[in-house]
Design a protein around this motif. Structure first.
Motif, PDB file in Angstrom:
ATOM      1  N   ARG A  79       5.977  -3.566  -9.575  1.00 11.01           N
ATOM      2  CA  ARG A  79       4.799  -3.533  -8.727  1.00 11.01           C
ATOM      3  C   ARG A  79       3.583  -4.114  -9.439  1.00 11.01           C
ATOM      4  NH1 ARG A  79       1.097  -0.037  -5.235  1.00 11.01           N
ATOM      5  NH2 ARG A  79       0.280   1.187  -6.940  1.00 11.01           N
TER       6      ARG A  79
ATOM      7  N   ARG B 130       0.277  -7.463  -3.630  1.00  6.91           N
ATOM      8  CA  ARG B 130       1.346  -8.326  -3.153  1.00  6.91           C
ATOM      9  C   ARG B 130       2.624  -7.509  -2.929  1.00  6.91           C
ATOM     10  NH1 ARG B 130       1.833 -11.813  -7.567  1.00  6.91           N
ATOM     11  NH2 ARG B 130      -0.443 -11.939  -7.568  1.00  6.91           N
ATOM     12  N   ALA B 133       2.439  -5.186   0.031  1.00  9.96           N
ATOM     13  CA  ALA B 133       2.495  -5.889   1.308  1.00  9.96           C
ATOM     14  C   ALA B 133       3.921  -6.320   1.643  1.00  9.96           C
ATOM     15  CB  ALA B 133       1.596  -7.121   1.266  1.00  9.96           C
ATOM     16  N   THR B 134       4.690  -6.658   0.632  1.00  8.40           N
ATOM     17  CA  THR B 134       6.026  -7.199   0.838  1.00  8.40           C
ATOM     18  C   THR B 134       7.095  -6.125   0.901  1.00  8.40           C
ATOM     19  OG1 THR B 134       5.283  -9.037  -0.529  1.00  8.40           O
ATOM     20  CG2 THR B 134       7.631  -8.962   0.033  1.00  8.40           C
ATOM     21  N   GLU B 135       7.206  -5.375  -0.161  1.00  9.57           N
ATOM     22  CA  GLU B 135       8.373  -4.520  -0.353  1.00  9.57           C
ATOM     23  C   GLU B 135       8.317  -3.207   0.409  1.00  9.57           C
ATOM     24  OE1 GLU B 135      10.810  -5.285  -2.869  1.00  9.57           O
ATOM     25  OE2 GLU B 135       9.886  -7.208  -3.257  1.00  9.57           O
TER      26      GLU B 135
END
Lengths: 136, 136
Positions: A79, B130, B133-135
């Motif tokens: 992360r 990031r 938002a993605t995972e």
DNA sequence: GATATAACTCTCAAAAAGAGACCATCTCTA
DNA sequence: TAGAGATGGTCTCTTTTTGAGAGTTATATC
């Protein structure tokens, strides 16, 4: 301004800055260092700094980490952008963990303390023994 | 042998060595690093690297540490030989904490990561955003 | 005499970590 | 073809660690 010449005092101010705002989330140093100084993080970073490893390999490499903590620590490192996680579509899918570019850069600066620890273990142990003999 | 050129692999071996013996107490790196990477240690070391402080001053300097943790962290740092504790026989006795020679040496190597953290906060935050938002 | 200051300690509640069972899927072996 | 093992996890429960905050002893101040 060049942050490399900032004094300890200034760093403390940075640490404190966010406390005054009511939370800790915005303090830069604490924010970043928190995850690096985690119980298992430095160990896993040491391993991944050398070469990529798969989940099970890491588990065997660090026998006293619980699966739960391995999963969680790896996800935290991912992360924060230090670790890259890649899934390969093999029959039981396998997952490989590796350091990102930023991970390597960060590790370069972390290495110094690890070296110091490695080389000064005896002195610390001696200090500890002295303390226990005297103060307790 | 010069330990400065030891590879990550070797370090891991050192980390692991003691696991095989059934405990963790004898692993040099883990042994030392444990206390340095404590939640509050680096913050207190940052402060004391600059100048000696008294108990109450440290408490005010780091408002979000509990008195219990301040006492305990300082004692751990003192036990490992990084911090010197001096009691002055004033009316309500006052206590001053300062870095020892070894404490300063250790801090020199710790500084690198702290600098890195200070300078890369934004990148880490970006990576985190990031990821979230993605995972998730 | 009430209040403050110094450096702590003690107790109790909340958060984090560890232990170990459980999961789905596929391959290899008996 | 049934069972075992390997893959990378999650879930639950117990133990450990941490935090919040009251209490302590002794002096000085108002």
């Amino acid at each position: 301004m060049d942050a490399r010449i900032s004094s300890a005092r200034q760093k403390i101010e940075i640490y404190r800055a966010d406390v005054r705002k009511g939370g800790l989330a915005n303090c830069p140093i604490r924010n970043v260092v928190q995850n690096i100084f985690d119980k298992w993080s430095s160990l896993l970073l040491m391993a991944l700094a050398e070469q990529p490893y798969r989940f099970g390999e890491l588990r065997r490499l660090v026998p006293d980490i619980s699966q739960r903590m391995l999963t969680q620590t790896l996800r935290d490192l991912q992360r924060d952008g230090y670790v890259h996680r890649e899934v390969f579509p093999t029959k039981p899918p396998s997952v490989e963990y590796s350091l990102t570019e930023m991970g390597h850069q960060m590790y370069d600066s972390l290495q110094h303390v690890l070296h110091w620890a490695e080389n000064n273990d005896a002195r610390v142990r001696a200090a500890r023994a002295r303390f226990d003999a005297t103060e307790r």
